[in-house]
Design a protein around this motif. Structure first.
Motif, mmCIF file in Angstrom:
data_model
loop_
_atom_site.group_PDB
_atom_site.id
_atom_site.type_symbol
_atom_site.label_atom_id
_atom_site.label_comp_id
_atom_site.label_asym_id
_atom_site.label_seq_id
_atom_site.Cartn_x
_atom_site.Cartn_y
_atom_site.Cartn_z
ATOM 1 N N GLY A 136 7.029 2.190 -0.540
ATOM 2 C CA GLY A 136 7.035 2.000 0.907
ATOM 3 C C GLY A 136 5.759 2.486 1.562
ATOM 4 O O GLY A 136 5.197 1.813 2.429
ATOM 5 N N ALA A 137 5.293 3.658 1.139
ATOM 6 C CA ALA A 137 4.042 4.190 1.699
ATOM 7 C C ALA A 137 2.865 3.272 1.388
ATOM 8 O O ALA A 137 1.993 3.042 2.248
ATOM 9 N N LEU A 140 3.042 0.237 3.612
ATOM 10 C CA LEU A 140 2.692 0.596 4.985
ATOM 11 C C LEU A 140 1.178 0.698 5.156
ATOM 12 O O LEU A 140 0.609 0.210 6.138
ATOM 13 N N ASN A 144 -1.594 -2.045 7.222
ATOM 14 C CA ASN A 144 -2.582 -1.688 8.237
ATOM 15 C C ASN A 144 -3.939 -2.320 7.963
ATOM 16 O O ASN A 144 -4.679 -2.678 8.896
ATOM 17 N N ALA A 181 3.881 -3.708 6.760
ATOM 18 C CA ALA A 181 4.106 -2.437 7.453
ATOM 19 C C ALA A 181 5.586 -2.239 7.760
ATOM 20 O O ALA A 181 6.131 -1.139 7.578
ATOM 21 N N GLY A 184 7.389 -1.531 4.451
ATOM 22 C CA GLY A 184 7.068 -0.183 3.987
ATOM 23 C C GLY A 184 7.796 0.880 4.784
ATOM 24 O O GLY A 184 8.333 1.845 4.219
ATOM 25 N N LEU A 185 7.829 0.723 6.105
ATOM 26 C CA LEU A 185 8.530 1.689 6.950
ATOM 27 C C LEU A 185 10.027 1.694 6.640
ATOM 28 O O LEU A 185 10.654 2.764 6.591
#
Length: 234
Positions: A136-137, A140, A144, A181, A184-185
């Motif tokens: 997930g990180a 994210l 970006n 994003a 991932g969040l």
């Protein structure tokens, strides 16, 4: 669309190499520590099923040496790839996304390796949950950077339509960045909240959505551009 395909600029490997060195040192240090702590005849988990339980085990030598070796191989691959493909100028302009994928991938492997090694010495950390949170990180972070990339062959949504149309590339990566994003969040939120068996359908659905939607959207933008029948500005 024209560009100088002989431009000497490409991705600066230094940030990736520094990040790789840190991740490799951590992973190697964990392996050395694990080698001292774990009995020689122990079997260590190296794969986990949808239930969150380990379903494949390996001997101490394989389990502790394979992750650092995989990381080293990936590092070499990330160094070489930008020099193999054309559009090096665009690769240089997409360096932040490329480096994020490079360092993020190695950090993810190092993190899972650390958690599983701690468990092999008597710990009870939820490896699958940590792994999904790490994924997930990574999504994210990539979400970006993706909208800031330019058409290239090494990083991004590389379809026949994004590679032919700069507008398709730009619009597709703007959408893909939001999808990455958001996915991932979501993974970061649910990784430690939901039962482990419920996490795998979410991961699978997210992978399908973030893979198929940009593919179809890139075609739609390209088709609309060719026909001039829709607003594809921006």
């Amino acid at each position: 669309m024209t560009e100088n395909t002989t431009d000497a600029r490409t991705v600066n490997p230094r940030p990736g190499l520094i990040g790789s060195a840190v991740a490799l040192l951590v992973s190697a240090g964990v392996s050395i520590w694990g080698w001292i702590q774990i009995p020689d005849d122990a079997l260590l988990p190296v794969h986990w099923g949808p239930s969150g339980e380990a379903d494949r085990f390996a001997g101490k030598a394989e389990a502790l040496s394979l992750p650092p070796l995989i990381m080293l191989g990936l590092c070499v691959l990330f160094v070489v790839l930008p020099r193999l493909f054309p559009r090096r100028r665009n690769m240089a302009d997409s360096a932040h996304a490329y480096t994020a994928a490079w360092i993020g991938s190695l950090a993810l492997i190092a993190g899972v390796h650390t958690v599983s090694t701690v468990n092999a010495t008597g710990g009870e950390l939820p490896v699958v949950r940590f792994g999904i949170a790490g994924v997930g990180a990574l999504f994210l972070v990539l979400g970006n950077y993706l909208p800031k990339t330019r058409g290239n062959w090494a990083v991004g949504v590389r379809t026949p339509w994004t590679m032919e149309s700069e507008r398709s590339w730009r619009r597709t990566h703007r959408l893909t960045g939001r999808l990455f994003a958001g996915f991932g969040l979501l993974l970061l939120i649910v990784a430690f909240l939901l039962p482990v068996p419920a996490l795998f359908p979410i991961v699978l659905a997210g992978v399908v959505v973030t893979g198929l939607v940009p593919l179809v959207y890139s075609w739609w933008i390209w088709r609309a551009e060719q026909g001039g029948s829709a607003d594809t500005g921006g």
